[in-house]
Scaffold this active site. Structure first.
Site, mmCIF file in Angstrom:
data_model
loop_
_atom_site.group_PDB
_atom_site.id
_atom_site.type_symbol
_atom_site.label_atom_id
_atom_site.label_comp_id
_atom_site.label_asym_id
_atom_site.label_seq_id
_atom_site.Cartn_x
_atom_site.Cartn_y
_atom_site.Cartn_z
ATOM 1 N N ARG A 194 -1.527 -8.034 -21.068
ATOM 2 C CA ARG A 194 -2.426 -7.722 -22.187
ATOM 3 C C ARG A 194 -1.832 -6.699 -23.152
ATOM 4 N NH1 ARG A 194 -5.478 -3.125 -21.691
ATOM 5 N NH2 ARG A 194 -7.213 -3.763 -23.008
ATOM 6 N N GLU B 90 1.214 -8.423 8.626
ATOM 7 C CA GLU B 90 1.238 -6.963 8.792
ATOM 8 C C GLU B 90 2.204 -6.286 7.828
ATOM 9 O OE1 GLU B 90 -1.174 -5.561 10.704
ATOM 10 O OE2 GLU B 90 -1.644 -7.704 10.751
ATOM 11 N N PRO C 101 0.823 -1.225 0.000
ATOM 12 C CA PRO C 101 0.000 0.000 0.000
ATOM 13 C C PRO C 101 0.852 1.269 0.000
ATOM 14 C CG PRO C 101 -0.605 -1.447 1.846
ATOM 15 C CD PRO C 101 0.566 -2.071 1.165
ATOM 16 N N ASP D 17 -7.207 2.101 -25.856
ATOM 17 C CA ASP D 17 -7.627 2.050 -24.456
ATOM 18 C C ASP D 17 -7.826 3.443 -23.889
ATOM 19 O OD1 ASP D 17 -7.509 -0.613 -24.257
ATOM 20 O OD2 ASP D 17 -5.792 -0.697 -22.911
HETATM 21 C C1 4G4 Z 1 3.369 -5.270 2.050
HETATM 22 C C2 4G4 Z 1 3.268 -4.537 3.206
HETATM 23 C C3 4G4 Z 1 -0.756 -4.267 -1.604
HETATM 24 C C4 4G4 Z 1 2.280 -6.014 1.597
HETATM 25 C C5 4G4 Z 1 2.095 -4.548 3.932
HETATM 26 C C6 4G4 Z 1 -0.514 -5.190 -0.594
HETATM 27 C C7 4G4 Z 1 -2.682 -3.535 -0.413
HETATM 28 C C8 4G4 Z 1 -1.848 -3.419 -1.516
HETATM 29 C C9 4G4 Z 1 1.091 -6.055 2.319
HETATM 30 C C10 4G4 Z 1 1.004 -5.313 3.501
HETATM 31 C C11 4G4 Z 1 -1.382 -5.244 0.497
HETATM 32 C C12 4G4 Z 1 -2.123 -2.414 -2.578
HETATM 33 C C13 4G4 Z 1 -0.662 -6.470 4.880
HETATM 34 C C14 4G4 Z 1 -0.743 -4.020 4.654
HETATM 35 C C15 4G4 Z 1 -0.052 -6.873 1.798
HETATM 36 N N1 4G4 Z 1 -2.450 -4.408 0.534
HETATM 37 N N2 4G4 Z 1 -2.954 -1.409 -2.305
HETATM 38 N N3 4G4 Z 1 -1.229 -6.109 1.553
HETATM 39 N N4 4G4 Z 1 -0.173 -5.285 4.271
HETATM 40 O O1 4G4 Z 1 -1.581 -2.514 -3.670
#
Ligand code: 4G4
Length: 249
Positions: free
Chosen positions: A150, A113, A86, A165
């Site tokens: 794709r 986490e 994220p 696209d």
């Molecule tokens: C790495 C760090 C990607 C991976 C923390 C992965 C959302 C996305 C993760 C986490 C993810 C996105 C568990 C918070 C795995 N969540 N928005 N989760 N978490 O691309």
């Protein structure tokens, strides 16, 4: 293109990457995909891949020693190593086309986490598919793989996709219709049945501009627009302000 994924859940990729376009890309040799189980790189008797965070607090963190060992089973490789997180830069058509130019990609899926901060040194890029948290990076990796594959030359429609696209033209697409010609009193626009290709193209461009104006006006700032496009947008703007004066918006 070769894509390797490091994941604790390789089975999650089986369905999505065997069906439809991704399945076809693999059968046609345009995609060489492999999911690798991070747990195979665990060394202790319990095959543990995660541990509790230093400093306390809840949840489990993926171990840097296990992750790097998993990565090193694939390396040395001249390939970007992309962590789905994220906290990464937000994925877009532009990033997909940039990634599509590489012969090989390595995607790493975190879970629990998150991953130990020290693993970041072994990663060349961090990508997020949007501002929300998932339980793992797997679904995000599949989104990236789909959008990149794709665009591979030779895949059915790749040339069309690359030029037509939404995010290649910079505009949303206008409406599409297929049979039946009339459905519950609603007809397909006459122009589409007229056979006048130039007129159809003009109509489609106008619809794309209208839809973008209505739904994603900020895209118009960067979309390449002709003088004719600008004139049409002026028309929409006048229409819109008349509707507003009439209290309909
Ligand atoms: C790495 C760090 C990607 C991976 C923390 C992965 C959302 C996305 C993760 C986490 C993810 C996105 C568990 C918070 C795995 N969540 N928005 N989760 N978490 O691309």
């Amino acid at each position: 293109m070769q894509i390797d994924v490091l994941t604790l859940f390789p089975a999650m990729f089986e369905g999505p990457l065997s069906d439809s376009m991704m399945g076809a890309a693999r059968l046609r040799g345009l995609l060489d995909f492999q999911a690798h189980d991070i747990r195979n790189a665990a060394e202790d008797a319990h095959r543990s891949v995660d541990d509790t965070p230093y400093g306390g607090g809840g949840g489990m963190i993926l171990r840097v020693d296990v992750l790097t060992r998993a990565l090193e089973t694939l390396q040395p490789a001249e390939a970007p190593v992309i962590l789905l997180t994220p906290q990464g830069r937000t994925f877009s058509h532009q990033i997909a086309s940039e990634l599509a130019t590489h012969d090989r990609l390595i995607l790493v899926c975190g879970h629990y986490e998150g991953v130990d901060e020290r693993f970041r040194h072994y990663v060349s890029d961090e990508i997020s598919i949007g501002d929300y948290v998932l339980t793992g990076g797997e679904l995000a990796a599949m989104v990236v793989i789909d959008a990149v594959v794709r665009l591979q030359p030779g895949l059915l429609g790749a040339e069309h996709a690359a030029t037509q696209d939404s995010f290649a033209t910079g505009l949303l697409e206008g409406p599409h219709y297929t049979r039946p010609r009339e459905f519950r009193g609603e007809s397909v626009p006459d122009v589409l049945l007229s056979g006048h290709h130039a007129e159809i193209e003009r109509w489609r461009r106008k619809q794309a501009l209208r839809r973008t104006w209505e739904r994603r006006p900020e895209l118009l700032k960067t979309a390449p627009l002709s003088e004719e496009d600008a004139r049409l947008l002026g028309e929409f703007a006048r229409e819109w302000s008349l509707l507003r004066l009439a209290g309909e918006r």
